[in-house]
Design an enzyme around this catalytic site. Sequence first.
Site, PDB file in Angstrom:
ATOM      1  N   CYS A   1       0.845  -1.201   0.000  1.00  0.00           N
ATOM      2  CA  CYS A   1       0.000   0.000   0.000  1.00  0.00           C
ATOM      3  C   CYS A   1       0.877   1.247   0.000  1.00  0.00           C
ATOM      4  O   CYS A   1       0.573   2.235  -0.675  1.00  0.00           O
ATOM      5  CB  CYS A   1      -0.943   0.007   1.200  1.00  0.00           C
TER       6      CYS A   1
ATOM      7  N   ASN B   1       1.576 -16.787  -3.998  1.00  0.00           N
ATOM      8  CA  ASN B   1       1.769 -17.497  -2.737  1.00  0.00           C
ATOM      9  C   ASN B   1       0.612 -17.139  -1.802  1.00  0.00           C
ATOM     10  O   ASN B   1       0.189 -15.978  -1.751  1.00  0.00           O
ATOM     11  CB  ASN B   1       3.097 -17.081  -2.091  1.00  0.00           C
TER      12      ASN B   1
ATOM     13  N   HIS C   1      -0.750 -10.343  -4.330  1.00  0.00           N
ATOM     14  CA  HIS C   1       0.111  -9.994  -5.470  1.00  0.00           C
ATOM     15  C   HIS C   1       0.434 -11.242  -6.270  1.00  0.00           C
ATOM     16  O   HIS C   1       0.395 -12.363  -5.757  1.00  0.00           O
ATOM     17  CB  HIS C   1       1.404  -9.325  -4.989  1.00  0.00           C
TER      18      HIS C   1
END
Length: 116
Positions: free
Chosen positions: A7, A85, A98
């Site tokens: 972020c 992951n 991500h």
Amino acid sequence: MQNCLFCQIINKQTSADIVYEDDGFIAFKDIHPKAPFHLLIVPKKHIDSVNHLEQKDKDLMGGLILTAQKIAKKNNLTGYKLLINVGREGGQIIDHLHMHLLAGRVIEKSEVMEKL
Ligand code: AMP
Ligand code: ZN
């Protein structure tokens, strides 16, 4: 999320080698590359992990993969790996969803599992 590294990168409070950005996604070079070409593609919306996805995030996930495809095309990558992951046991260390985009040499699946 104030304490979330990704972020902070999205909000430009922390620097990163950003290679792509649009309204929904940002992509930057992984600081510890596991392949000659290693980017992280990150939705701007903070979601902790795949485990935290909801029905309403369906378009976001489709967009994430299409963003990877767009970046791959721009970089003339014909073959690459996309990896997410999930959770500590799945190798996730940053709790902001991500996708890894890896290319540049053959990376064996087991090797990726060990290193990421
Ligand atoms: P994961 O293990 O899937 O959570 O992946 C997190 C990735 O973020 C790792 O491959 C790290 O090398 C990478 N990483 C950590 N900090 C940074 C940073 N400041 N800029 C770019 N990549 C980072
Ligand atoms: Zn975040």
